[in-house]
Design a protein around this motif. Structure first.
Motif, mmCIF file in Angstrom:
data_model
loop_
_atom_site.group_PDB
_atom_site.id
_atom_site.type_symbol
_atom_site.label_atom_id
_atom_site.label_comp_id
_atom_site.label_asym_id
_atom_site.label_seq_id
_atom_site.Cartn_x
_atom_site.Cartn_y
_atom_site.Cartn_z
ATOM 1 N N HIS A 12 -73.137 14.178 -23.182
ATOM 2 C CA HIS A 12 -74.283 14.702 -23.927
ATOM 3 C C HIS A 12 -73.854 15.626 -25.060
ATOM 4 O O HIS A 12 -74.498 15.661 -26.109
ATOM 5 C CB HIS A 12 -75.239 15.412 -22.977
ATOM 6 C CG HIS A 12 -76.069 14.468 -22.174
ATOM 7 N ND1 HIS A 12 -76.894 14.870 -21.151
ATOM 8 C CD2 HIS A 12 -76.202 13.117 -22.230
ATOM 9 C CE1 HIS A 12 -77.491 13.816 -20.626
ATOM 10 N NE2 HIS A 12 -77.095 12.749 -21.266
ATOM 11 N N ARG A 13 -72.769 16.350 -24.872
ATOM 12 C CA ARG A 13 -72.277 17.164 -25.990
ATOM 13 C C ARG A 13 -71.864 16.269 -27.162
ATOM 14 O O ARG A 13 -72.186 16.560 -28.318
ATOM 15 C CB ARG A 13 -71.099 18.032 -25.536
ATOM 16 C CG ARG A 13 -71.477 19.097 -24.528
ATOM 17 C CD ARG A 13 -70.421 20.171 -24.452
ATOM 18 N NE ARG A 13 -70.616 21.070 -23.314
ATOM 19 C CZ ARG A 13 -70.195 22.326 -23.261
ATOM 20 N NH1 ARG A 13 -69.535 22.829 -24.284
ATOM 21 N NH2 ARG A 13 -70.415 23.063 -22.192
ATOM 22 N N TYR A 54 -78.895 22.018 -26.304
ATOM 23 C CA TYR A 54 -78.092 21.505 -25.197
ATOM 24 C C TYR A 54 -78.497 22.243 -23.926
ATOM 25 O O TYR A 54 -78.592 23.474 -23.916
ATOM 26 C CB TYR A 54 -76.610 21.739 -25.491
ATOM 27 C CG TYR A 54 -75.669 21.331 -24.381
ATOM 28 C CD1 TYR A 54 -75.333 19.999 -24.179
ATOM 29 C CD2 TYR A 54 -75.109 22.281 -23.526
ATOM 30 C CE1 TYR A 54 -74.465 19.611 -23.170
ATOM 31 C CE2 TYR A 54 -74.241 21.909 -22.511
ATOM 32 C CZ TYR A 54 -73.924 20.564 -22.342
ATOM 33 O OH TYR A 54 -73.066 20.201 -21.333
#
Length: 391
Positions: free
Chosen positions: A317-318, A330
């Protein structure tokens, strides 16, 4: 390098213990607890190729408990496939699992992207195009215990922890309240946390389907309006899937809705947003078909002029968020005074840690090739309880 053939599929099952959390009385939901110890189960997927490049991906069953069984069912088919043909593999599995939830696609797709990055000596972020180097983050809390005895047991405790997160540098905090749906307590929590952090911090609320009635959902939503919350996420027990209910809610409150965590796949996400059931879109590489699936949802959101928020912390996801313009925060969670380091323990040099943010409330992206998160093989061996190999 025109073809990279998968020669083996390895699935490792792991079990370990995490301190600082426990399960609520139902056994379904994690709550903050100072002396709590939770047993967690996870998997490592390895796709080895004939060029000596291995793609790796890890996940825990708390988020995606059924993927391993699906992967096992197609492992023999994967052997011999061209690892560069991610889109074709994605499409073939999407059809093959049309009667199921397709949760197995995510890990396979992420491992294939890891292979590609290693083959081309580029990070996932670079392969996706790259947009930014630092990611604004929000602290996302664990649930409070219904007895009120734990480190997030009361509205006052939530307020204190939110203030601590802001002191660390976070410019946004998301609350997961309690699992019994006590609406008066939920509203006190909303107001108390806003008072504690002041007007300039973005606040979100995610009841995770705890509220019994539409009236309860509406009552809390009106409190969020008064306290100027950034978004309201999955409040009702129908699970956040009724576009009609949330279109109606959007007509009655001002706070934007974030729905979609419990909606699977591109078409269902499209149907939800086009029916007026959400303001922000939600996507998860583990649940929505890997990197490929999330990109499809993100591009849909971009075409509609709205944002997509990625569910939960992970190196994948980063990387993805670093390549998206239309994503705000985030998710650093689930955290609590009793639990600050939250990532899978099998990474050699990566972690998600509450104290990681800088003074601007941002976190970085992994550096290296592919997912850029080498595994700690010694830790994995120490926690492995089963292994399946297909070649």
């Amino acid at each position: 390098m025109s073809i990279l053939t998968i020669r083996s599929v390895t699935l490792r099952k792991l079990r370990w213990r995490t301190q600082g959390r426990t399960q609520d009385r139902s056994g379904f939901y994690p709550v903050a607890w100072d002396d709590g110890i939770a047993t967690q189960t996870g998997y490592v997927l390895e796709l080895a190729t004939d060029a000596g490049i291995t793609g790796e991906y890890t996940w825990t069953t708390g988020v995606n408990g059924h993927a391993a069984q699906q992967i096992e069912s197609v492992a023999g088919w994967l052997v011999g496939q061209d690892a560069f043909q991610r889109e074709r593999i994605w499409a073939d599995l999407h059809r093959a699992w049309r009667k199921y939830d397709r949760l197995g696609i995510g890990p396979i797709d992420c491992a294939l992207w890891d292979i590609a990055g290693k083959a081309y000596e580029a990070s996932l972020s670079q392969m996706l195009g790259g947009y930014r180097e630092r990611l604004p983050a929000y602290a996302s809390t664990l649930f409070g215990d219904d007895e009120g005895a734990g480190p997030l047991g009361t509205p006052e405790a939530f307020a204190d922890f939110a203030r601590e997160c802001v002191d660390l540098g976070y410019r946004a905090v998301k609350i997961h309240g309690w699992n019994n749906g006590d609406i008066e307590r939920e509203i006190r929590n909303v107001r108390g946390v806003r008072t504690a952090v002041g007007p300039d911090i973005a606040l979100m609320l995610d009841p995770s389907g705890a509220y019994e009635t539409f009236g309860d959902v509406l009552s809390v939503g009106r409190a969020l309006d008064e306290e100027q919350f950034y978004w309201y996420e999955d409040p009702g027990k129908e699970g956040g899937t009724s576009a009609f209910a949330y279109k109606k809610l959007r007509e009655l409150i001002r706070t934007p809705l974030l729905q979609g965590e419990h909606v699977r796949g591109l078409q269902a996400h499209a149907d939800q947003v086009l029916a007026g059931g959400t303001d922000f879109m939600r996507a998860d590489a583990g649940l929505d078909g890997g990197v490929t699936g999330v990109l499809k949802i993100a591009h849909l959101a971009e075409a509609l002029g709205i944002d997509v928020e990625l569910h939960g912390p992970s190196p994948v996801h980063r990387h993805i968020m670093s390549a998206l313009r239309n994503s705000n925060f985030y998710e650093m969670g689930l955290v609590a005074p009793s639990l600050r380091q939250i990532s899978f323990g099998g990474f050699a040099d990566y972690s998600d840690d509450l104290a990681e943010v800088d003074a601007n409330g941002t976190v970085g992206i992994p550096r290296g090739h592919g997912l850029a998160t080498p595994l700690d093989q010694e830790w994995i061996a120490a926690h492995q309880i089963d292994e399946l190999v297909f070649d």
